[in-house]
Design an enzyme around this catalytic site. Structure first.
Site, PDB file in Angstrom:
ATOM      1  N   ASN A   9       0.877  -1.170   0.000  1.00 12.89           N
ATOM      2  CA  ASN A   9       0.000   0.000   0.000  1.00 12.89           C
ATOM      3  C   ASN A   9       0.915   1.220   0.000  1.00 12.89           C
ATOM      4  O   ASN A   9       1.482   1.563   1.031  1.00 12.89           O
ATOM      5  CB  ASN A   9      -0.890  -0.037   1.259  1.00 12.89           C
ATOM      6  CG  ASN A   9      -1.750   1.197   1.399  1.00 12.89           C
ATOM      7  OD1 ASN A   9      -1.830   2.009   0.477  1.00 12.89           O
ATOM      8  ND2 ASN A   9      -2.398   1.330   2.545  1.00 12.89           N
ATOM      9  N   TRP A  10       1.052   1.819  -1.175  1.00 12.11           N
ATOM     10  CA  TRP A  10       2.012   2.924  -1.301  1.00 12.11           C
ATOM     11  C   TRP A  10       1.504   4.209  -0.649  1.00 12.11           C
ATOM     12  O   TRP A  10       2.251   5.158  -0.471  1.00 12.11           O
ATOM     13  CB  TRP A  10       2.329   3.181  -2.784  1.00 12.11           C
ATOM     14  CG  TRP A  10       3.110   2.092  -3.459  1.00 12.11           C
ATOM     15  CD1 TRP A  10       3.380   0.840  -2.964  1.00 12.11           C
ATOM     16  CD2 TRP A  10       3.727   2.141  -4.753  1.00 12.11           C
ATOM     17  NE1 TRP A  10       4.114   0.118  -3.872  1.00 12.11           N
ATOM     18  CE2 TRP A  10       4.344   0.891  -4.980  1.00 12.11           C
ATOM     19  CE3 TRP A  10       3.810   3.120  -5.748  1.00 12.11           C
ATOM     20  CZ2 TRP A  10       5.041   0.607  -6.158  1.00 12.11           C
ATOM     21  CZ3 TRP A  10       4.491   2.834  -6.928  1.00 12.11           C
ATOM     22  CH2 TRP A  10       5.110   1.592  -7.126  1.00 12.11           C
ATOM     23  N   LYS A  11       0.222   4.257  -0.335  1.00  9.62           N
ATOM     24  CA  LYS A  11      -0.405   5.459   0.252  1.00  9.62           C
ATOM     25  C   LYS A  11      -0.078   6.678  -0.620  1.00  9.62           C
ATOM     26  O   LYS A  11       0.074   6.529  -1.842  1.00  9.62           O
ATOM     27  CB  LYS A  11       0.036   5.628   1.707  1.00  9.62           C
ATOM     28  CG  LYS A  11      -0.227   4.358   2.524  1.00  9.62           C
ATOM     29  CD  LYS A  11      -0.114   4.556   4.007  1.00  9.62           C
ATOM     30  CE  LYS A  11      -0.340   3.230   4.721  1.00  9.62           C
ATOM     31  NZ  LYS A  11      -0.343   3.349   6.169  1.00  9.62           N
ATOM     32  N   HIS A 120      -9.674   1.190   4.477  1.00  9.47           N
ATOM     33  CA  HIS A 120      -8.461   1.432   5.256  1.00  9.47           C
ATOM     34  C   HIS A 120      -8.787   2.415   6.383  1.00  9.47           C
ATOM     35  O   HIS A 120      -9.564   3.358   6.195  1.00  9.47           O
ATOM     36  CB  HIS A 120      -7.359   1.993   4.342  1.00  9.47           C
ATOM     37  CG  HIS A 120      -6.020   1.961   5.001  1.00  9.47           C
ATOM     38  ND1 HIS A 120      -5.659   2.882   5.956  1.00  9.47           N
ATOM     39  CD2 HIS A 120      -4.978   1.110   4.874  1.00  9.47           C
ATOM     40  CE1 HIS A 120      -4.433   2.597   6.383  1.00  9.47           C
ATOM     41  NE2 HIS A 120      -3.998   1.524   5.741  1.00  9.47           N
ATOM     42  N   GLU A 122      -7.218   4.820   7.494  1.00 14.16           N
ATOM     43  CA  GLU A 122      -6.949   6.233   7.178  1.00 14.16           C
ATOM     44  C   GLU A 122      -8.125   6.838   6.411  1.00 14.16           C
ATOM     45  O   GLU A 122      -8.442   8.026   6.570  1.00 14.16           O
ATOM     46  CB  GLU A 122      -5.633   6.345   6.389  1.00 14.16           C
ATOM     47  CG  GLU A 122      -4.433   6.061   7.297  1.00 14.16           C
ATOM     48  CD  GLU A 122      -3.205   5.514   6.607  1.00 14.16           C
ATOM     49  OE1 GLU A 122      -3.116   5.534   5.365  1.00 14.16           O
ATOM     50  OE2 GLU A 122      -2.304   5.034   7.332  1.00 14.16           O
ATOM     51  N   GLU A 192      -5.858  -4.794  10.172  1.00 13.58           N
ATOM     52  CA  GLU A 192      -4.815  -3.810  10.463  1.00 13.58           C
ATOM     53  C   GLU A 192      -5.160  -3.077  11.753  1.00 13.58           C
ATOM     54  O   GLU A 192      -5.972  -2.146  11.739  1.00 13.58           O
ATOM     55  CB  GLU A 192      -4.718  -2.794   9.319  1.00 13.58           C
ATOM     56  CG  GLU A 192      -4.343  -3.413   7.991  1.00 13.58           C
ATOM     57  CD  GLU A 192      -3.730  -2.384   7.059  1.00 13.58           C
ATOM     58  OE1 GLU A 192      -2.648  -2.668   6.530  1.00 13.58           O
ATOM     59  OE2 GLU A 192      -4.290  -1.299   6.881  1.00 13.58           O
ATOM     60  N   GLY A 198       2.143   2.191  10.833  1.00 12.73           N
ATOM     61  CA  GLY A 198       3.152   3.239  10.724  1.00 12.73           C
ATOM     62  C   GLY A 198       3.802   3.611  12.051  1.00 12.73           C
ATOM     63  O   GLY A 198       4.504   4.612  12.144  1.00 12.73           O
ATOM     64  N   SER A 237       2.995  -2.191  10.441  1.00 14.81           N
ATOM     65  CA  SER A 237       4.432  -2.304  10.716  1.00 14.81           C
ATOM     66  C   SER A 237       4.979  -3.702  10.411  1.00 14.81           C
ATOM     67  O   SER A 237       5.858  -4.195  11.113  1.00 14.81           O
ATOM     68  CB  SER A 237       4.744  -1.885  12.159  1.00 14.81           C
ATOM     69  OG  SER A 237       4.379  -0.535  12.362  1.00 14.81           O
ATOM     70  N   GLY A 258       2.724  -1.189   4.291  1.00 15.99           N
ATOM     71  CA  GLY A 258       2.805   0.247   4.003  1.00 15.99           C
ATOM     72  C   GLY A 258       4.249   0.667   3.808  1.00 15.99           C
ATOM     73  O   GLY A 258       4.835   0.495   2.738  1.00 15.99           O
ATOM     74  N   GLY A 259       4.855   1.181   4.864  1.00 16.80           N
ATOM     75  CA  GLY A 259       6.213   1.739   4.786  1.00 16.80           C
ATOM     76  C   GLY A 259       7.224   0.830   4.099  1.00 16.80           C
ATOM     77  O   GLY A 259       7.979   1.282   3.225  1.00 16.80           O
TER      78      GLY A 259
HETATM   79  P1  PGA Z   1       2.562   0.202   7.705  1.00 19.71           P
HETATM   80  O1  PGA Z   1       1.119   0.441   6.997  1.00 19.71           O
HETATM   81  O2  PGA Z   1       3.099  -1.085   7.151  1.00 19.71           O
HETATM   82  O3  PGA Z   1       3.381   1.392   7.309  1.00 19.71           O
HETATM   83  O4  PGA Z   1       2.313   0.124   9.160  1.00 19.71           O
HETATM   84  C1  PGA Z   1       0.257  -0.609   6.717  1.00 19.71           C
HETATM   85  C2  PGA Z   1      -1.009  -0.079   6.099  1.00 19.71           C
HETATM   86  O5  PGA Z   1      -1.517   0.944   6.588  1.00 19.71           O
HETATM   87  O6  PGA Z   1      -1.548  -0.655   5.135  1.00 19.71           O
END
Ligand code: PGA
Length: 274
Positions: A9-11, A120, A122, A192, A198, A237, A258-259
């Site tokens: 997930n590149w966000k 998600h 977010e 998640e 994050g 994470s 994500g990251g």
């Molecule tokens: P993260 O994000 O790996 O940076 O914690 C995961 C996500 O929100 O899909």
């Protein structure tokens, strides 16, 4: 056999040219990914077209079959005066447009946008997406032939108050229980925990397994044996150093990353953790 999946997930990260560089680095290492693991890259909307072309151009069919393209959102409306929105139909139209660019070889087609992340935390938290809105989005995405990565997860206060089963259960019942079994076949669930996204803080393998088993059981109550075939991913994470122990759990079928998905080396290392 459930599909093992490592989805990035590149966000809202990378410019288009940085995204192209990233996908090229992933493509260069794709041979290292185990045969039974599927990679999905969920990029920003602006990146879908060039990345569809790059993935479509991967020559070796074996490597090509290991990577799929996805988006991170779609509109809850079909078409019309909704400034700034991107519809599910627009997503499913990307691949065929690749062949219409001047100079494209006859019959050229890009990789389809096959997946879309919906729900998600977010999107739920910053943009007020409710379960009702998400159900609209999921119905439109599935009707367009997209597969949905549906995210669920609790906040830290909810976990502390031991409400995580209730919260996650409701996110499943109010949304996924409204789908038909036929629709559900095209849904992947991603658990998640919001407190792990994050933050560097990961759920322990026991915590993750416990709630993944709960999610599968909740799905089973409505969809029966289909629950056994549904991939349930862990996100929050997830990185090369913890992926192996998370993925070794019975009900964890991969990760939503994500990251660590922003570095080809880390993303591939996670995929090799199986
Ligand atoms: P993260 O994000 O790996 O940076 O914690 C995961 C996500 O929100 O899909």
């Amino acid at each position: 056999m459930r599909q093992k999946i490592v989805a990035g997930n590149w966000k809202m990260n990378t410019t288009v040219s940085q995204g192209i560089e990233l996908i090229n680095s992933i493509a260069a290492k794709i041979e290292e990914v185990p045969q039974d693991v599927k990679l999905i890259v969920n990029t920003p909307f602006t990146h879908l077209f060039p990345i569809s072309k790059i993935i479509g151009d991967i020559k070796c069919p074996f490597c090509r079959s290991k990577i799929a393209l996805g988006a991170q959102n779609c509109a809850d409306k079909e078409v019309g005066a909704y400034t700034g929105e991107v519809s599910a139909k627009m997503l499913s139209s990307v691949a065929s447009a690749v062949g219409t660019v001047a100079g494209a070889p006859e019959g050229a087609i890009g990789a389809p946008v096959e997946y879309v992340i919906l729900g998600h935390s977010e999107r739920r938290g910053y943009y007020g997406e409710t379960n009702a809105i998400l159900l609209e989005k999921i119905n439109l995405a599935l009707a367009e032939g997209l597969k949905v990565i549906y995210c669920v997860g609790e906040a830290l206060e909810e976990r502390k108050a031991e409400k995580h089963f209730e919260v996650v259960g409701n996110e499943i019942k109010e949304v996924l229980y409204q789908l038909t079994p036929e629709q559900m076949k095209n849904v992947i669930v991603a658990y998640e925990p919001i407190w792990a996204i994050g933050t560097g803080e990961t759920a322990t393998k026991e915590q993750a397994q416990e709630i993944h088993a709960f999610i599968r059981k909740t799905l089973e109550e409505k969809f029966g044996s289909l629950a056994e075939e549904t991939s349930i991913l862990y996100g929050g994470s997830c990185k090369p150093s913890n992926a192996k122990e998370l993925f070794s759990q019975k009900d964890i079928d991969g990760g939503l990353i994500g990251g660590a998905a922003l570095k080809a080396e880390d993303f591939i290392a996670i995929a090799k953790s199986y």
